[in-house]
Write a protein that holds these residues in place. Structure first.
Motif, PDB file in Angstrom:
ATOM      1  N   LEU A  96      45.616 -34.061   6.532  1.00  0.00           N
ATOM      2  CA  LEU A  96      46.155 -32.838   6.684  1.00  0.00           C
ATOM      3  C   LEU A  96      45.966 -32.142   8.196  1.00  0.00           C
ATOM      4  O   LEU A  96      45.233 -32.695   8.644  1.00  0.00           O
ATOM      5  CB  LEU A  96      45.703 -31.618   5.777  1.00  0.00           C
ATOM      6  CG  LEU A  96      45.693 -32.002   4.183  1.00  0.00           C
ATOM      7  CD1 LEU A  96      44.740 -31.313   3.595  1.00  0.00           C
ATOM      8  CD2 LEU A  96      47.062 -31.923   3.419  1.00  0.00           C
ATOM      9  N   GLY A 130      36.173 -26.628   3.915  1.00  0.00           N
ATOM     10  CA  GLY A 130      37.396 -26.562   3.686  1.00  0.00           C
ATOM     11  C   GLY A 130      38.031 -25.568   2.676  1.00  0.00           C
ATOM     12  O   GLY A 130      39.166 -25.665   2.233  1.00  0.00           O
ATOM     13  N   SER A 131      37.116 -24.526   2.153  1.00  0.00           N
ATOM     14  CA  SER A 131      37.378 -23.736   1.408  1.00  0.00           C
ATOM     15  C   SER A 131      38.312 -22.372   1.892  1.00  0.00           C
ATOM     16  O   SER A 131      38.704 -21.917   1.076  1.00  0.00           O
ATOM     17  CB  SER A 131      36.152 -23.147   0.701  1.00  0.00           C
ATOM     18  OG  SER A 131      35.350 -22.306   1.668  1.00  0.00           O
ATOM     19  N   PRO A 143      43.200 -21.893   1.259  1.00  0.00           N
ATOM     20  CA  PRO A 143      44.171 -22.721   1.499  1.00  0.00           C
ATOM     21  C   PRO A 143      44.999 -23.303   0.548  1.00  0.00           C
ATOM     22  O   PRO A 143      46.074 -23.862   1.029  1.00  0.00           O
ATOM     23  CB  PRO A 143      43.101 -23.946   1.937  1.00  0.00           C
ATOM     24  CG  PRO A 143      41.958 -23.575   1.145  1.00  0.00           C
ATOM     25  CD  PRO A 143      41.908 -22.150   0.805  1.00  0.00           C
ATOM     26  N   GLU A 144      45.015 -22.831  -0.808  1.00  0.00           N
ATOM     27  CA  GLU A 144      46.246 -23.512  -1.722  1.00  0.00           C
ATOM     28  C   GLU A 144      47.109 -22.339  -2.008  1.00  0.00           C
ATOM     29  O   GLU A 144      48.439 -22.547  -2.017  1.00  0.00           O
ATOM     30  CB  GLU A 144      45.170 -23.837  -2.913  1.00  0.00           C
ATOM     31  CG  GLU A 144      44.573 -25.056  -2.748  1.00  0.00           C
ATOM     32  CD  GLU A 144      43.966 -25.714  -4.197  1.00  0.00           C
ATOM     33  OE1 GLU A 144      44.673 -26.045  -5.111  1.00  0.00           O
ATOM     34  OE2 GLU A 144      42.686 -25.749  -4.226  1.00  0.00           O
ATOM     35  N   ALA A 167      37.339 -22.239  -7.306  1.00  0.00           N
ATOM     36  CA  ALA A 167      37.318 -22.114  -5.817  1.00  0.00           C
ATOM     37  C   ALA A 167      38.285 -23.112  -5.210  1.00  0.00           C
ATOM     38  O   ALA A 167      38.485 -24.329  -5.535  1.00  0.00           O
ATOM     39  CB  ALA A 167      36.065 -22.103  -4.983  1.00  0.00           C
ATOM     40  N   GLU A 168      39.176 -22.396  -4.248  1.00  0.00           N
ATOM     41  CA  GLU A 168      40.252 -23.383  -3.660  1.00  0.00           C
ATOM     42  C   GLU A 168      39.679 -24.134  -2.684  1.00  0.00           C
ATOM     43  O   GLU A 168      38.855 -23.748  -2.011  1.00  0.00           O
ATOM     44  CB  GLU A 168      41.465 -22.399  -2.984  1.00  0.00           C
ATOM     45  CG  GLU A 168      42.192 -21.577  -4.112  1.00  0.00           C
ATOM     46  CD  GLU A 168      43.049 -20.685  -3.415  1.00  0.00           C
ATOM     47  OE1 GLU A 168      43.595 -21.071  -2.323  1.00  0.00           O
ATOM     48  OE2 GLU A 168      43.872 -20.112  -4.091  1.00  0.00           O
ATOM     49  N   SER A 169      40.178 -25.164  -2.337  1.00  0.00           N
ATOM     50  CA  SER A 169      39.556 -25.938  -1.132  1.00  0.00           C
ATOM     51  C   SER A 169      41.041 -26.679  -0.646  1.00  0.00           C
ATOM     52  O   SER A 169      41.915 -26.986  -1.487  1.00  0.00           O
ATOM     53  CB  SER A 169      38.875 -27.292  -1.833  1.00  0.00           C
ATOM     54  OG  SER A 169      38.538 -28.137  -0.716  1.00  0.00           O
ATOM     55  N   ILE A 170      40.899 -26.959   0.770  1.00  0.00           N
ATOM     56  CA  ILE A 170      42.089 -27.552   1.385  1.00  0.00           C
ATOM     57  C   ILE A 170      42.415 -28.978   0.994  1.00  0.00           C
ATOM     58  O   ILE A 170      43.264 -29.460   0.928  1.00  0.00           O
ATOM     59  CB  ILE A 170      41.970 -27.094   2.780  1.00  0.00           C
ATOM     60  CG1 ILE A 170      43.386 -27.376   3.576  1.00  0.00           C
ATOM     61  CG2 ILE A 170      40.757 -27.984   3.475  1.00  0.00           C
ATOM     62  CD1 ILE A 170      43.386 -26.941   5.176  1.00  0.00           C
ATOM     63  N   TYR A 171      41.219 -29.421   0.695  1.00  0.00           N
ATOM     64  CA  TYR A 171      41.208 -31.041   0.110  1.00  0.00           C
ATOM     65  C   TYR A 171      42.272 -31.377  -0.882  1.00  0.00           C
ATOM     66  O   TYR A 171      42.660 -32.147  -1.210  1.00  0.00           O
ATOM     67  CB  TYR A 171      39.929 -31.370   0.104  1.00  0.00           C
ATOM     68  CG  TYR A 171      39.185 -31.447   1.464  1.00  0.00           C
ATOM     69  CD1 TYR A 171      39.490 -32.062   2.252  1.00  0.00           C
ATOM     70  CD2 TYR A 171      38.209 -30.632   1.470  1.00  0.00           C
ATOM     71  CE1 TYR A 171      38.688 -31.995   3.609  1.00  0.00           C
ATOM     72  CE2 TYR A 171      37.255 -30.447   2.652  1.00  0.00           C
ATOM     73  CZ  TYR A 171      37.707 -31.310   3.752  1.00  0.00           C
ATOM     74  OH  TYR A 171      36.949 -31.196   4.957  1.00  0.00           O
ATOM     75  N   ASN A 172      42.649 -30.247  -1.773  1.00  0.00           N
ATOM     76  CA  ASN A 172      43.225 -30.226  -2.926  1.00  0.00           C
ATOM     77  C   ASN A 172      44.708 -30.263  -2.556  1.00  0.00           C
ATOM     78  O   ASN A 172      45.317 -30.750  -3.453  1.00  0.00           O
ATOM     79  CB  ASN A 172      43.126 -28.885  -3.798  1.00  0.00           C
ATOM     80  CG  ASN A 172      41.544 -28.887  -4.568  1.00  0.00           C
ATOM     81  OD1 ASN A 172      40.881 -29.963  -4.271  1.00  0.00           O
ATOM     82  ND2 ASN A 172      41.241 -27.858  -5.092  1.00  0.00           N
ATOM     83  N   LEU A 173      45.113 -30.201  -1.284  1.00  0.00           N
ATOM     84  CA  LEU A 173      46.166 -30.233  -0.889  1.00  0.00           C
ATOM     85  C   LEU A 173      46.675 -31.799  -0.480  1.00  0.00           C
ATOM     86  O   LEU A 173      48.016 -31.961  -0.374  1.00  0.00           O
ATOM     87  CB  LEU A 173      46.497 -29.365   0.495  1.00  0.00           C
ATOM     88  CG  LEU A 173      46.584 -27.916   0.269  1.00  0.00           C
ATOM     89  CD1 LEU A 173      46.914 -27.105   1.388  1.00  0.00           C
ATOM     90  CD2 LEU A 173      47.702 -27.529  -0.635  1.00  0.00           C
ATOM     91  N   VAL A 174      45.565 -32.544  -0.336  1.00  0.00           N
ATOM     92  CA  VAL A 174      46.009 -34.016   0.110  1.00  0.00           C
ATOM     93  C   VAL A 174      46.647 -34.439  -1.058  1.00  0.00           C
ATOM     94  O   VAL A 174      46.111 -34.548  -2.279  1.00  0.00           O
ATOM     95  CB  VAL A 174      44.330 -34.637   0.360  1.00  0.00           C
ATOM     96  CG1 VAL A 174      44.875 -36.049   0.684  1.00  0.00           C
ATOM     97  CG2 VAL A 174      43.691 -34.031   1.630  1.00  0.00           C
ATOM     98  N   PRO A 175      47.679 -35.166  -0.720  1.00  0.00           N
ATOM     99  CA  PRO A 175      48.638 -35.775  -1.688  1.00  0.00           C
ATOM    100  C   PRO A 175      47.648 -36.792  -2.444  1.00  0.00           C
ATOM    101  O   PRO A 175      47.243 -37.790  -1.734  1.00  0.00           O
ATOM    102  CB  PRO A 175      49.957 -36.228  -0.995  1.00  0.00           C
ATOM    103  CG  PRO A 175      49.407 -36.120   0.457  1.00  0.00           C
ATOM    104  CD  PRO A 175      48.319 -35.241   0.617  1.00  0.00           C
ATOM    105  N   GLU A 204      47.440 -40.304  -4.042  1.00  0.00           N
ATOM    106  CA  GLU A 204      48.296 -41.430  -4.200  1.00  0.00           C
ATOM    107  C   GLU A 204      48.035 -42.132  -5.434  1.00  0.00           C
ATOM    108  O   GLU A 204      46.667 -42.587  -5.624  1.00  0.00           O
ATOM    109  CB  GLU A 204      48.047 -42.247  -2.820  1.00  0.00           C
ATOM    110  CG  GLU A 204      48.624 -41.703  -1.644  1.00  0.00           C
ATOM    111  CD  GLU A 204      48.506 -42.693  -0.682  1.00  0.00           C
ATOM    112  OE1 GLU A 204      48.036 -43.765  -0.751  1.00  0.00           O
ATOM    113  OE2 GLU A 204      48.760 -42.134   0.482  1.00  0.00           O
TER     114      GLU A 204
END
Lengths: 665, 261
Positions: A378, A418-419, A435-436, B2-10, B12
């Motif tokens: 990302l 990354g939160s 971020p989501e 909690a939200e995390s940007i890593y959850n956006l990683v597709p 596979e």
């Protein structure tokens, strides 16, 4: 010795960018004359014209001879020639360049940069800007239309590049230009309160115009489409109506002969498109052979009108941004392509009237780019158009868009877990987003008085504590630190040492020091615990970026003196000065994090260079940007790098081959 | 959560590799033992059960499954074990020099060996018979060198370099100052003697006139106004200038002048 003699080209893996505001900028070309299979897409990006093969990300060629933003693009019918016009300063010549599209496509397939041979003609006639260019049906003549101050219509011989004839296009401002589909000597121009049909006689040479009779109608006509049989023209107006004209006229007559045939206004559509018609094209229904009109509006609506200018049922779609270009691959193709001013590209299926989003891009200057910690899949960009976007680095698609209208985002960082995505804005606030969902997490009001220009996250030693520290620098020259908790964000300290904008902030790996670069010509390092200044580097220079070497024994700075400077981070002495560029200031810098054996630097001279840290030699150069490079970042896995620039493009560069060379050496 | 940007990683989804198609090691045409499938009727499909056994048989494979191949009958001596043919192999011989054998445990060193050589006389004889080494101490004759007495060649180079540099600087300075070469070539001519005398005469006349005027005001010592002071000073300087000019013209060398065109 900036660039090594055997320096290679940085390979471009992908490109996200499109100047959507250019009217009729997007062209999808399918031609037997072009190499490869499938379609080729041609579109402007800043001062470049990008030629890429549809469906691939690697077959891209950049045509870069324009000195300013490209204002119009057109492709010849046989697909061999590409003409593009540009903007310029008032009273300064604005060039039209005719390119060899075949050569460009071949270079794109071979993965090479296009040679100078690709410029076939450079036509210098218009001043200020070029409004429109168009090639006639037999690909023999090229017509160009000057901008508002120029307003001249010039017809050129496409093969030799010689000007045949020219004339002021009209008494009033002219906006659009189009040749007829069958008759190679006739063209239509339209603009404020007029539509003219021109007859070109290249043998005399002579241009002769006949004005269409409009009656009492007064409209500003922005775009024009012609039916397949050259009988009617459909014209889009700024008030949102579509007008239908007959366009048959007499040939060039003797002065005393009476006019028998004149272009006439036939119909005015009852339906009005919101915010005016921005694009209009004729599409021939292959079943019935009737001509329909595809209409794109300023409000993003995409409609189909029939020949009598009634809307066709169920043929309405709302797109994002004004529809500025409609590109038909062929006249009766069941699929066409649309570009909008929001830099979105769509493929529209005529039967189902369904618009599939092909790609998105930033509209304004991209200011910063950042990777989430230890994540190369990302990346996050922020732009002067007031948005923060999260992208998938592999598929190059947008995953999240956070918009704050009417503001500019100057800096963006990701928190170390990354939160959250923290961004600095031109209104002096720091905004943090989830971020989501993209929802606002917190705002620090009045963080800096004239805008937040730099941000840095202090890495936490343990994740037990939910609170973490954020450093920010602003246009007011202050460096501040904030303790970020979920409920409130108190200021820890404020350091008033710089007199100019703080352009970059970098925190050392152990989180004990922060170094700030400023436009006032100083670069200061502070202890975060005691807020004591540890180091001061002064130079008559506007520092634009600073970076630690991974072992933190050295600092690298870039600035307006075209140089990259190595500093000893212990005593602040200059170790080495490199000429980063010979023509413009250095703007972006990122050092490889593993062992610091190389780094990337971007410059306002539109290049990215790959530097060997120890040798101080640039071994590769990336050419592709059309304006100032604002930021460059190496991906955490070091397989690629991303650079962003003022033209709104995001460029993804492949770094793999270069590092293998290093290992071998 | 909690939200995390890593959850956006597709994510596979890895499709597990398909295993190879299963193929039985058994002959698919073999009838299934004990199966009663498809045993009725006159036609039998492949793999159908076959319970055609001899009325009295109680075990063993069904008949027709073990028909002997007539081409592979047992031949004479087939079952005898074959002895592999003898291959001639050379014995290994070590190539190269061998070390001396390590002394055995029981070996005793040779004791009591004594040389008969008289080292004193031998050394003396050797020293007497030694021929002295001839030491070559010939120094080169520097006087006979070809370039003796000449200044070293590099000095010429240095001089040439200095000269070239000076020339360059001169040219540069001249160019900067706007001199042109033509200045030197401007024609001059010698002042004719009668002209010179006429000039001196005229200057002297002028000196007389100024002096007369000056003398008329020297009595005035009370210089109370600015005008008076200035007038006096002006006259003095004029007189001095005239005297200098006369002096210059009266010098006995030829005088060269330039005529303004």
């Amino acid at each position: 010795m900036a660039l090594a003699e055997e320096a290679s080209q940085l390979k471009l893996d992908g490109l996200i960018g499109f100047s959507g505001s250019v009217t009729n900028g997007l062209h999808v070309v399918r031609s037997a004359n072009l190499p490869g299979t499938g379609e080729w897409i041609v579109y402007p990006l800043g001062s470049l014209v990008v030629v890429r093969q549809s469906g691939t990300s690697s077959a891209v060629a950049f045509l870069q001879s324009h000195s300013d933003d490209v204002s119009c693009v057109c492709v010849s019918h046989d697909g061999t020639r590409l003409a593009s016009g540009q903007d310029s300063h008032q009273g300064v010549a604005a060039d039209v360049i005719v390119w060899d599209l075949q050569e460009a496509c071949e270079a794109a397939l071979a993965g090479e940069t296009v040679s100078d041979k690709v410029v076939v003609h450079r036509l210098r006639q218009h001043k200020g800007s070029v409004q429109a260019v168009s090639v006639n049906a037999t690909d023999t003549l090229l017509a160009t239309l000057g901008g508002r101050d120029d307003n001249a219509l010039v017809v050129w011989d496409l093969k030799s590049g010689a000007a045949i004839c020219g004339q002021p296009a009209a008494a009033d401002n002219t906006l659009a230009l189009r040749w007829l589909n069958k008759n190679p000597d006739r063209l239509i121009t339209c603009g404020s309160r007029h539509l003219r049909v021109w007859q070109v006689d290249a043998s005399l040479p002579k241009l002769h115009a006949v004005d269409a009779s409009l009656g009492t109608l007064k409209r500003v006509m922005r775009c024009v489409g012609v039916t397949a049989d050259d009988e009617f023209a459909y014209v889009g107006t700024t008030t949102g109506e579509v007008l239908k004209f007959t366009i048959d006229r007499d040939g060039i007559q003797l002065p005393n002969d009476p006019d028998r045939l004149r272009p006439m206004l036939k119909h005015v559509s009852s339906k009005r498109v919101g915010m005016g018609v921005c694009a209009c094209e004729c599409w021939t229904n292959p079943k019935s052979g009737n001509d329909n009109v595809l209409v794109g509006g300023g409000d993003g609506s995409l409609l189909m009108f029939n020949g009598e200018l009634n809307t066709v049922q169920n043929k309405k779609e709302d797109l994002q941004g004004a529809v500025t270009s409609i590109s038909l691959v062929a006249r009766d193709e069941p699929v066409f392509y649309v570009g909008t001013s929001e830099a979105n590209r769509y493929r529209v299926d005529i039967k189902e009237w369904r618009a599939d989003l092909l790609s998105t891009a930033h509209v304004a200057k991209v200011k910063d780019v950042v990777f989430p910690p230890e994540c190369s899949d990302l990346f996050v960009t922020c732009s002067g158009g007031g948005d923060v976007r999260v992208w998938n680095a592999k598929k190059r698609v947008e995953l999240l868009r956070i918009r704050v209208p009417n503001l500019e985002c100057e800096a963006v960082v990701c928190s170390d877990d990354g939160s959250e995505i923290v961004s600095g804005w031109s209104d002096g606030r720091v905004r943090s987003f989830f971020p989501e969902s993209g929802k606002l997490k917190f705002v620090i009001n009045d963080a800096h008085t004239d805008g937040v220009t730099a941000l840095a996250v202090v890495p936490r030693k343990t994740r037990d504590n939910a609170a973490w520290t954020l450093c920010s620098g602003g246009r007011d020259g202050r460096v501040r630190a904030w303790r970020v908790t979920s409920s409130h964000q108190p200021m820890l300290f404020s350091i008033k040492e710089h007199r100019g904008t703080v352009t970059a902030l970098k925190v050392s790996g152990d989180g004990s020091h922060v170094v700030s670069a400023s436009a006032d010509g100083s670069c200061l390092s502070f202890c975060l615990k005691t807020q004591v200044r540890k180091l001061a580097l002064f130079e008559p220079n506007v520092f634009t970026q600073v970076a630690w070497h991974p072992d933190e024994s050295q600092l690298l700075t870039t600035g307006s003196n075209y140089k990259i400077t190595y500093w000893d981070s212990y005593d602040g002495s200059k170790i080495r000065v490199l000429d980063g560029s010979f023509t413009d200031e250095m703007t972006a810098l990122d050092v490889e994090k593993k062992n610091g054996s190389w780094f990337l630097a971007g410059s306002a001279d539109k290049t990215i260079k790959f530097w060997n840290y120890d040798d101080g030699i640039a071994t590769a150069c990336g050419v592709g940007h059309s304006k100032r490079v604002n930021a460059v970042k190496i991906s955490p896995n070091q397989h690629f790098a991303i650079s962003v620039g003022d033209e709104g493009g995001i460029y993804i560069w492949n770094l793999r081959g270069l590092q293998y060379n290093d290992d071998a050496a | 959560m909690a939200e995390s940007i890593y959850n956006l990683v597709p994510v596979e989804i890895e499709n597990p590799a398909k295993p190879k198609m299963y193929r039985s090691m058994h002959d698919p045409k073999t009838p299934v033992t004990g199966s009663t499938f498809g045993i009725r009727g006159t036609t039998q499909s492949l793999g159908a059960g076959c319970i055609k056994k001899k009325d009295t048989a109680t075990f063993g494979k069904p008949p027709r499954t073990q028909i002997p191949d007539p081409r592979t009958y047992l031949k004479g001596g087939d079952k005898l074990s074959r002895v592999p043919a003898r291959v001639e192999v050379d014995e290994f011989h070590y190539q190269g020099e061998r070390k001396e054998l390590v002394p055995k445990r029981g070996d005793r060193p040779v004791m009591g060996l004594k040389t008969t050589k008289n080292f004193i006389t031998a050394n003396a004889v050797e020293a007497i018979l030694q021929v002295p080494k001839i030491k070559v101490t010939e120094e080169p004759d520097y006087l006979k060198k070809t370039d003796y007495g000449q200044p070293p060649g590099y000095l010429e180079q240095v001089k040439e370099e200095i000269r070239r540099e000076n020339e360059m600087i001169d040219a540069y300075v001249k160019e900067q100052m706007g001199y042109c070469h033509d200045d030197n070539d401007e024609p001059t001519e010698q002042l004719a003697d009668d002209e010179r005398i006429a000039l001196i005469k005229a200057l002297k006349t002028k000196w007389d006139a100024v002096n007369a005027k000056y003398q008329k005001m020297t009595h005035n010592v009370n210089l109370d106004t600015v005008g008076k002071v200035k007038r006096k000073e002006a006259m003095e300087s004029e007189l001095k200038a005239l005297e200098a000019d006369i002096g210059k013209l009266e010098k006995p060398q030829p005088i060269y002048i330039k005529r303004d065109c």
